[in-house]
Design a protein around this motif. Structure first.
Motif, PDB file in Angstrom:
ATOM      1  N   HIS A   1      -7.689  14.276  23.960  1.00 35.02           N
ATOM      2  CA  HIS A   1      -8.811  14.491  23.047  1.00 35.02           C
ATOM      3  C   HIS A   1      -9.026  12.988  22.525  1.00 35.02           C
ATOM      4  CE1 HIS A   1      -6.167  13.639  19.247  1.00 35.02           C
ATOM      5  NE2 HIS A   1      -5.483  14.487  19.757  1.00 35.02           N
ATOM      6  N   GLU A   2     -10.177  13.148  21.606  1.00 37.28           N
ATOM      7  CA  GLU A   2     -10.739  11.796  21.168  1.00 37.28           C
ATOM      8  C   GLU A   2     -10.622  11.652  19.748  1.00 37.28           C
ATOM      9  OE1 GLU A   2     -14.553  11.255  22.726  1.00 37.28           O
ATOM     10  OE2 GLU A   2     -13.851  11.463  24.952  1.00 37.28           O
ATOM     11  N   VAL A   3      -9.754  12.457  18.860  1.00 39.80           N
ATOM     12  CA  VAL A   3      -9.727  12.333  17.602  1.00 39.80           C
ATOM     13  C   VAL A   3      -8.814  11.293  17.114  1.00 39.80           C
ATOM     14  CG1 VAL A   3      -9.292  13.894  15.412  1.00 39.80           C
ATOM     15  CG2 VAL A   3     -10.186  14.938  17.340  1.00 39.80           C
ATOM     16  N   THR A   4      -9.159  10.369  16.430  1.00 34.90           N
ATOM     17  CA  THR A   4      -8.402   9.100  15.889  1.00 34.90           C
ATOM     18  C   THR A   4      -7.940   9.346  14.514  1.00 34.90           C
ATOM     19  OG1 THR A   4     -10.436   7.792  15.229  1.00 34.90           O
ATOM     20  CG2 THR A   4      -9.379   7.667  17.809  1.00 34.90           C
ATOM     21  N   VAL A   5      -7.125   8.723  14.177  1.00 41.10           N
ATOM     22  CA  VAL A   5      -6.790   8.553  12.774  1.00 41.10           C
ATOM     23  C   VAL A   5      -8.033   8.379  11.759  1.00 41.10           C
ATOM     24  CG1 VAL A   5      -5.529   7.224  10.778  1.00 41.10           C
ATOM     25  CG2 VAL A   5      -4.417   8.262  12.879  1.00 41.10           C
ATOM     26  N   ALA A   6      -8.909   7.134  12.328  1.00 40.08           N
ATOM     27  CA  ALA A   6     -10.158   6.684  11.445  1.00 40.08           C
ATOM     28  C   ALA A   6     -11.151   7.928  11.683  1.00 40.08           C
ATOM     29  CB  ALA A   6     -10.671   5.392  12.346  1.00 40.08           C
ATOM     30  N   PHE A   7     -11.231   8.731  12.838  1.00 35.69           N
ATOM     31  CA  PHE A   7     -12.198   9.731  12.774  1.00 35.69           C
ATOM     32  C   PHE A   7     -11.963  10.716  11.850  1.00 35.69           C
ATOM     33  CE2 PHE A   7     -13.982  13.514  14.551  1.00 35.69           C
ATOM     34  CZ  PHE A   7     -15.484  13.414  14.735  1.00 35.69           C
ATOM     35  N   LEU A   8     -10.863  11.120  11.885  1.00 34.04           N
ATOM     36  CA  LEU A   8     -10.270  12.545  11.083  1.00 34.04           C
ATOM     37  C   LEU A   8     -10.250  12.026   9.689  1.00 34.04           C
ATOM     38  CD1 LEU A   8      -8.721  15.154  10.456  1.00 34.04           C
ATOM     39  CD2 LEU A   8      -6.625  14.137  11.010  1.00 34.04           C
ATOM     40  N   HIS A   9     -10.111  10.720   9.283  1.00 31.95           N
ATOM     41  CA  HIS A   9     -10.306  10.434   7.851  1.00 31.95           C
ATOM     42  C   HIS A   9     -11.624  10.365   7.368  1.00 31.95           C
ATOM     43  CE1 HIS A   9      -9.422   8.285   4.104  1.00 31.95           C
ATOM     44  NE2 HIS A   9     -10.535   7.191   4.448  1.00 31.95           N
ATOM     45  N   ARG A  10     -12.644  10.013   7.981  1.00 29.66           N
ATOM     46  CA  ARG A  10     -13.946  10.202   8.027  1.00 29.66           C
ATOM     47  C   ARG A  10     -14.247  11.513   7.580  1.00 29.66           C
ATOM     48  NH1 ARG A  10     -17.255   8.124  12.696  1.00 29.66           N
ATOM     49  NH2 ARG A  10     -19.095   9.524  12.317  1.00 29.66           N
ATOM     50  N   ALA A  11     -13.961  12.591   8.548  1.00 28.49           N
ATOM     51  CA  ALA A  11     -14.362  13.660   8.549  1.00 28.49           C
ATOM     52  C   ALA A  11     -13.615  14.326   7.298  1.00 28.49           C
ATOM     53  CB  ALA A  11     -13.823  14.512   9.839  1.00 28.49           C
TER      54      ALA A  11
ATOM     55  N   PHE B   1       0.902  -1.123  -0.034  1.00 29.45           N
ATOM     56  CA  PHE B   1      -0.134   0.000  -0.065  1.00 29.45           C
ATOM     57  C   PHE B   1       0.745   1.378  -0.056  1.00 29.45           C
ATOM     58  CE2 PHE B   1      -4.365  -1.230   1.583  1.00 29.45           C
ATOM     59  CZ  PHE B   1      -4.405  -2.241   0.464  1.00 29.45           C
ATOM     60  N   GLY B   2       2.189   1.203  -0.355  1.00 31.81           N
ATOM     61  CA  GLY B   2       3.058   2.366  -0.344  1.00 31.81           C
ATOM     62  C   GLY B   2       3.466   2.603   1.189  1.00 31.81           C
ATOM     63  N   GLU B   3       3.484   1.938   1.987  1.00 30.89           N
ATOM     64  CA  GLU B   3       3.669   2.073   3.444  1.00 30.89           C
ATOM     65  C   GLU B   3       5.201   2.032   3.582  1.00 30.89           C
ATOM     66  OE1 GLU B   3       2.666  -2.184   4.045  1.00 30.89           O
ATOM     67  OE2 GLU B   3       2.248  -0.562   2.770  1.00 30.89           O
ATOM     68  N   ASN B   4       5.754   2.920   4.284  1.00 33.53           N
ATOM     69  CA  ASN B   4       7.059   2.686   4.955  1.00 33.53           C
ATOM     70  C   ASN B   4       7.319   1.891   5.922  1.00 33.53           C
ATOM     71  OD1 ASN B   4       6.725   6.069   4.476  1.00 33.53           O
ATOM     72  ND2 ASN B   4       8.178   4.993   3.286  1.00 33.53           N
ATOM     73  N   LEU B   5       6.358   1.683   6.739  1.00 28.75           N
ATOM     74  CA  LEU B   5       6.403   0.897   8.157  1.00 28.75           C
ATOM     75  C   LEU B   5       4.913  -0.147   8.227  1.00 28.75           C
ATOM     76  CD1 LEU B   5       7.224   3.529  10.916  1.00 28.75           C
ATOM     77  CD2 LEU B   5       8.807   2.493   9.163  1.00 28.75           C
ATOM     78  N   THR B   6       5.386  -1.198   8.036  1.00 25.39           N
ATOM     79  CA  THR B   6       4.337  -2.306   8.114  1.00 25.39           C
ATOM     80  C   THR B   6       4.524  -2.693   9.674  1.00 25.39           C
ATOM     81  OG1 THR B   6       4.592  -3.025   5.706  1.00 25.39           O
ATOM     82  CG2 THR B   6       3.607  -4.441   7.441  1.00 25.39           C
ATOM     83  N   LEU B   7       3.457  -2.621  10.410  1.00 26.05           N
ATOM     84  CA  LEU B   7       3.591  -2.979  11.784  1.00 26.05           C
ATOM     85  C   LEU B   7       2.738  -3.938  12.265  1.00 26.05           C
ATOM     86  CD1 LEU B   7       2.969   0.947  12.961  1.00 26.05           C
ATOM     87  CD2 LEU B   7       5.194  -0.405  12.568  1.00 26.05           C
ATOM     88  N   SER B   8       2.900  -4.760  13.229  1.00 27.15           N
ATOM     89  CA  SER B   8       2.154  -5.909  13.741  1.00 27.15           C
ATOM     90  C   SER B   8       1.751  -5.521  15.112  1.00 27.15           C
ATOM     91  CB  SER B   8       2.947  -7.033  13.689  1.00 27.15           C
ATOM     92  OG  SER B   8       2.142  -8.038  14.115  1.00 27.15           O
ATOM     93  N   GLY B   9       0.328  -5.733  15.622  1.00 25.10           N
ATOM     94  CA  GLY B   9      -0.121  -5.512  16.673  1.00 25.10           C
ATOM     95  C   GLY B   9      -0.424  -4.069  17.140  1.00 25.10           C
ATOM     96  N   VAL B  10      -0.247  -3.140  16.338  1.00 25.11           N
ATOM     97  CA  VAL B  10      -0.447  -1.646  16.605  1.00 25.11           C
ATOM     98  C   VAL B  10      -1.806  -1.339  16.140  1.00 25.11           C
ATOM     99  CG1 VAL B  10       0.308   0.620  16.204  1.00 25.11           C
ATOM    100  CG2 VAL B  10       2.025  -1.375  16.266  1.00 25.11           C
ATOM    101  N   ASP B  11      -2.521  -0.752  17.004  1.00 24.68           N
ATOM    102  CA  ASP B  11      -3.989  -0.136  16.207  1.00 24.68           C
ATOM    103  C   ASP B  11      -3.798   1.147  15.692  1.00 24.68           C
ATOM    104  OD1 ASP B  11      -6.487   0.514  16.101  1.00 24.68           O
ATOM    105  OD2 ASP B  11      -7.200   0.817  18.097  1.00 24.68           O
ATOM    106  N   VAL B  12      -3.282   0.920  14.518  1.00 29.80           N
ATOM    107  CA  VAL B  12      -2.725   2.221  13.668  1.00 29.80           C
ATOM    108  C   VAL B  12      -4.074   2.973  13.467  1.00 29.80           C
ATOM    109  CG1 VAL B  12      -1.944   3.104  11.282  1.00 29.80           C
ATOM    110  CG2 VAL B  12      -0.945   0.893  12.487  1.00 29.80           C
ATOM    111  N   ASN B  13      -5.186   2.926  13.171  1.00 30.71           N
ATOM    112  CA  ASN B  13      -6.221   3.673  12.783  1.00 30.71           C
ATOM    113  C   ASN B  13      -7.198   4.155  14.036  1.00 30.71           C
ATOM    114  OD1 ASN B  13      -6.200   3.307   9.778  1.00 30.71           O
ATOM    115  ND2 ASN B  13      -6.303   1.099  10.607  1.00 30.71           N
ATOM    116  N   GLY B  14      -6.897   3.409  15.247  1.00 25.00           N
ATOM    117  CA  GLY B  14      -7.368   3.951  16.383  1.00 25.00           C
ATOM    118  C   GLY B  14      -6.477   4.685  17.094  1.00 25.00           C
ATOM    119  N   ALA B  15      -5.385   4.987  16.565  1.00 24.47           N
ATOM    120  CA  ALA B  15      -4.346   5.790  17.044  1.00 24.47           C
ATOM    121  C   ALA B  15      -4.854   7.492  17.381  1.00 24.47           C
ATOM    122  CB  ALA B  15      -3.088   5.796  16.470  1.00 24.47           C
TER     123      ALA B  15
END
Length: 238
Positions: free
Chosen positions: A178-188, A92-106
């Motif tokens: 605050h409560e703004v996650t990556v997923a929420f910001l993307h949706r917005a 997906f063109g990512e620089n870091l492929t992570l395991s066990g990290v809640d990337v989108n809930g960060a």
């Protein structure tokens, strides 16, 4: 939580990008050994924060606020099942492929220590583009990726530079109030722009492009609200 691979891509000339140069570095592959991570300079001038990684369209990629892009292996696995095809780390063109990290809930502004030296800070999520769609070769990909609840992956700025390598542990060392996650910001920023004013709770950490969009919509809704209030007051006075 750990780093599976560090991925970098060299510029190639392709027919599916809107970059003025006609080149893209989206085809990223895992790198062996330690990789230097550092802030690349301001947006529009700086490139990737990952040594050996090319950024070709500085309008939308690279720079201090978008120095590194991370995606969870678990989300790649989900897309593998949905698309029915193999997706290697970096697909997906990512620089870091992570395991066990809640990337989108960060949380936007959350900080991750990777290995002993590097600290990165979440600034937002990836907005898909024509280059991404062309690279994957999936019909309707921009809309599909945007609307999926799998999440966009996280953009990061470099707080403490250094070297990282596959297998390094990932630790959350700070979470803002605050409560703004990556997923929420993307949706917005994509499908529900009425949510954008709420994302300004993360204004101190948000990447500049998304911050400008959030402020624009906050002003828009404030003006509309003031106009409606003014009409109501005038009517009552009459």
């Amino acid at each position: 939580m750990f780093l599976l691979t560090v991925n970098a891509g060299r510029a190639k000339t392709v027919d599916y990008t809107d970059a003025p140069s006609g080149r893209t570095g989206i085809d990223k592959r895992p790198v062996d050994g330690p990789v230097r991570i550092e802030s690349p300079g301001p947006g529009g001038a700086g490139a990737s924060g990952v040594a050996g990684d090319d950024v070709c369209d500085l309008r939308f990629h690279g720079g201090a606020d978008r120095a590194v892009y991370a995606f969870a292996r678990e989300d790649l696995d989900r897309w593998e099942r949905e698309l029915g095809r193999q997706l290697d780390n970096g697909s997906f063109g990512e620089n870091l492929t992570l395991s066990g990290v809640d990337v989108n809930g960060a949380l936007v502004g959350e900080r991750w220590r990777i290995g002993d030296q590097v600290v990165l800070e979440v600034t937002g999520g990836r907005i898909p583009c024509r280059t991404f769609a062309g690279f994957l070769g999936e019909k309707g990909w921009v809309k599909r990726f945007t609307q999926s609840d799998a999440g966009p992956g996280a953009l990061l700025r470099v707080i403490e530079p250094g070297e990282i390598r596959a297998g390094d542990p990932v630790t959350v060392v700070h979470r803002p109030d605050h409560e703004v996650t990556v997923a929420f910001l993307h949706r917005a920023a994509t499908s529900e722009r009425s949510l954008l004013p709420a994302t300004l709770a993360a204004a101190d950490w948000m990447e500049s492009g998304l911050l400008g969009l959030a402020r624009q919509y906050a002003q828009k809704y404030a003006s509309e609200g003031a106009g409606a209030a003014g009409e109501g007051t005038e009517g009552e006075g009459a």
